[in-house]
Design an enzyme around this catalytic site. Structure first.
Site, PDB file in Angstrom:
ATOM      1  N   SER A   1       0.817  -1.413   0.028  1.00  0.00           N
ATOM      2  CA  SER A   1      -0.095   0.268   0.013  1.00  0.00           C
ATOM      3  C   SER A   1       0.684   1.263  -0.062  1.00  0.00           C
ATOM      4  CB  SER A   1      -0.725  -0.010   1.257  1.00  0.00           C
ATOM      5  OG  SER A   1      -1.314   1.378   1.536  1.00  0.00           O
TER       6      SER A   1
ATOM      7  N   TYR B   1      -2.895  -1.587  10.177  1.00  0.00           N
ATOM      8  CA  TYR B   1      -2.824  -1.372   8.969  1.00  0.00           C
ATOM      9  C   TYR B   1      -1.338  -0.978   8.678  1.00  0.00           C
ATOM     10  CZ  TYR B   1      -4.058  -1.224   4.044  1.00  0.00           C
ATOM     11  OH  TYR B   1      -4.116  -1.336   2.629  1.00  0.00           O
TER      12      TYR B   1
HETATM   13  P1  NAD Z   1     -11.093  -6.159  -0.736  1.00  0.00           P
HETATM   14  O1  NAD Z   1     -11.845  -6.220   0.683  1.00  0.00           O
HETATM   15  O2  NAD Z   1     -12.077  -6.333  -1.847  1.00  0.00           O
HETATM   16  O3  NAD Z   1     -10.255  -7.593  -0.846  1.00  0.00           O
HETATM   17  C1  NAD Z   1      -9.438  -8.096   0.340  1.00  0.00           C
HETATM   18  C2  NAD Z   1      -9.727  -9.644  -0.045  1.00  0.00           C
HETATM   19  O4  NAD Z   1      -8.876 -10.211   1.281  1.00  0.00           O
HETATM   20  C3  NAD Z   1     -11.048 -10.199   0.027  1.00  0.00           C
HETATM   21  O5  NAD Z   1     -11.377 -10.947  -0.913  1.00  0.00           O
HETATM   22  C4  NAD Z   1     -11.101 -10.870   1.461  1.00  0.00           C
HETATM   23  O6  NAD Z   1     -12.118 -11.760   1.471  1.00  0.00           O
HETATM   24  C5  NAD Z   1      -9.771 -11.249   1.584  1.00  0.00           C
HETATM   25  N1  NAD Z   1      -9.346 -11.596   2.769  1.00  0.00           N
HETATM   26  C6  NAD Z   1      -9.521 -10.888   4.013  1.00  0.00           C
HETATM   27  N2  NAD Z   1      -9.141 -11.682   5.063  1.00  0.00           N
HETATM   28  C7  NAD Z   1      -8.623 -12.917   4.559  1.00  0.00           C
HETATM   29  C8  NAD Z   1      -8.104 -14.055   5.130  1.00  0.00           C
HETATM   30  N3  NAD Z   1      -8.055 -14.087   6.710  1.00  0.00           N
HETATM   31  N4  NAD Z   1      -7.715 -15.188   4.370  1.00  0.00           N
HETATM   32  C9  NAD Z   1      -7.883 -14.853   3.021  1.00  0.00           C
HETATM   33  N5  NAD Z   1      -8.549 -13.964   2.546  1.00  0.00           N
HETATM   34  C10 NAD Z   1      -8.827 -12.807   3.145  1.00  0.00           C
HETATM   35  O7  NAD Z   1     -10.219  -4.959  -0.812  1.00  0.00           O
HETATM   36  P2  NAD Z   1      -8.830  -5.003  -1.993  1.00  0.00           P
HETATM   37  O8  NAD Z   1      -8.978  -3.300  -2.221  1.00  0.00           O
HETATM   38  O9  NAD Z   1      -9.139  -5.750  -3.043  1.00  0.00           O
HETATM   39  O10 NAD Z   1      -7.573  -5.288  -0.979  1.00  0.00           O
HETATM   40  C11 NAD Z   1      -6.870  -6.245  -1.675  1.00  0.00           C
HETATM   41  C12 NAD Z   1      -5.286  -5.737  -1.063  1.00  0.00           C
HETATM   42  O11 NAD Z   1      -5.066  -4.547  -1.678  1.00  0.00           O
HETATM   43  C13 NAD Z   1      -5.278  -5.802   0.466  1.00  0.00           C
HETATM   44  O12 NAD Z   1      -4.182  -6.243   0.951  1.00  0.00           O
HETATM   45  C14 NAD Z   1      -5.154  -4.081   0.945  1.00  0.00           C
HETATM   46  O13 NAD Z   1      -4.561  -3.839   2.079  1.00  0.00           O
HETATM   47  C15 NAD Z   1      -4.468  -3.865  -0.565  1.00  0.00           C
HETATM   48  N6  NAD Z   1      -4.686  -2.192  -0.673  1.00  0.00           N
HETATM   49  C16 NAD Z   1      -5.884  -1.854  -1.336  1.00  0.00           C
HETATM   50  C17 NAD Z   1      -6.129  -0.390  -1.691  1.00  0.00           C
HETATM   51  C18 NAD Z   1      -7.378   0.222  -2.074  1.00  0.00           C
HETATM   52  O14 NAD Z   1      -7.494   1.363  -2.013  1.00  0.00           O
HETATM   53  N7  NAD Z   1      -8.335  -0.826  -2.322  1.00  0.00           N
HETATM   54  C19 NAD Z   1      -5.019   0.230  -1.310  1.00  0.00           C
HETATM   55  C20 NAD Z   1      -3.745  -0.145  -0.990  1.00  0.00           C
HETATM   56  C21 NAD Z   1      -3.763  -1.562  -0.606  1.00  0.00           C
END
Ligand code: NAD
Length: 270
Positions: free
Chosen positions: A153, A166
């Site tokens: 991130s 986080y």
């Molecule tokens: P999201 O909530 O759609 O995806 C997160 C995924 O992780 C979900 O499918 C959830 O079911 C899964 N998950 C959560 N806990 C879990 C576990 N214990 N075991 C297996 N799977 C698990 O949101 P996203 O934005 O797609 O996030 C994905 C990654 O991207 C994360 O690591 C997040 O920190 C990172 N990220 C997202 C953003 C953003 O703005 N969306 C920015 C920076 C980083």
């Protein structure tokens, strides 16, 4: 966008039932990789990811393509080991691990419940490490020049008040990525990370579904808009592919300029 740079590769993607993980699975399938789609609690959503991945691979004309769905909580070591067994037997091996699963919880730091702290760290950082360790064991046993790409991130380097666990987990991911990159570079294994900015996915529903909050988010981003999940998936595809064959231990930020100290846009300091 079509490319075959992942042709014949086999990728395990954690947390791929939604958001960026889903976009990665679909993008990888389109670029020729077989995919193991991990989910924690939403088998139906994981199945939707699988169906989209199959359609993308078919559309791109990829033959020997496989897409499987595997339930596992990445906070649980035993479930991770079982997930690897299933992925390796289902795809015939793994060349790429995408550590995507992640969660966040909002609280003032003096009010954080330790169970929430532990949960975020266990999913985001400990889970990422255990998955990386299992992938490394598999790569080393078969002498694969495997690839690991972590979903970090911008908060790897930008503090995030109200989201302390986080912030800590993503900060830790930097040294996880760098240390593993250094440790295994001599054996041909690459470890990198992607650092997304504000991306339109379910994790951000709090502002995505609120016009006022969305406008505020955009006002802080130098490029003036949030990113799309597919824009991030493309960065994962690049780092996972041989096009990035000389890159290891790096975090590539895909954030519309968020890491460029946006407050300094106007030159107010001089
Ligand atoms: P999201 O909530 O759609 O995806 C997160 C995924 O992780 C979900 O499918 C959830 O079911 C899964 N998950 C959560 N806990 C879990 C576990 N214990 N075991 C297996 N799977 C698990 O949101 P996203 O934005 O797609 O996030 C994905 C990654 O991207 C994360 O690591 C997040 O920190 C990172 N990220 C997202 C953003 C953003 O703005 N969306 C920015 C920076 C980083």
């Amino acid at each position: 966008m079509s490319s075959t740079r992942l042709l014949g590769k086999r990728a395990l993607i954690t947390g791929a039932s939604s958001g960026i993980g889903r976009a990665i699975a679909i993008r990888f399938a389109r670029e020729g990789a077989s995919v193991a789609i991990n989910y924690r609690s939403q088998p139906d959503e994981a199945e939707i990811t699988r169906q989209h991945a199959v359609a993308a691979a078919q559309e791109a004309g990829h033959k020997d393509f496989k897409a499987i769905v595997i339930g596992a909580d990445v906070a649980d070591e035993a479930q991770i080991k079982k997930m690897f067994e299933e992925a390796i037997s289902g795809l015939g091996g793994i060349d790429i691990l995408i550590n995507n699963a992640g969660i966040q919880k909002c609280a003032e730091s003096d009010q954080i419940d330790i169970a929430d702290y532990d949960r975020v760290m266990n999913v985001n950082l400990r889970g990422t490490f255990i998955c990386a360790r299992e992938a490394l064991r598999h790569f080393l046993a078969r002498e694969y020049k495997g690839v690991i790409v972590n979903n970090s991130s911008v908060h790897e380097i930008i503090p995030k008040p109200l989201y302390l666990p986080y912030s800590i987990s993503k900060g830790g991911m930097e040294n996880l990525t760098r240390t593993l990159g250094l440790e295994y570079a001599g054996r041909g294994i690459r470890v990198n990370a992607v650092g997304p900015g504000a991306i339109v996915t379910p994790i951000n529903n709090a502002w995505i579904n609120d016009t006022g909050k969305s406008a505020e988010v955009c006002s802080h981003i130098p490029m003036g808009r949030p990113g799309g999940a597919d824009e991030i998936a493309g960065v994962f595809a690049f780092l996972a592919s041989d096009e990035a064959s000389y890159i290891t231990g790096q975090t590539l930020f895909a954030c519309g300029g968020l890491t460029l100290f946006p407050e300094f846009r106007t030159g107010w300091s001089s």
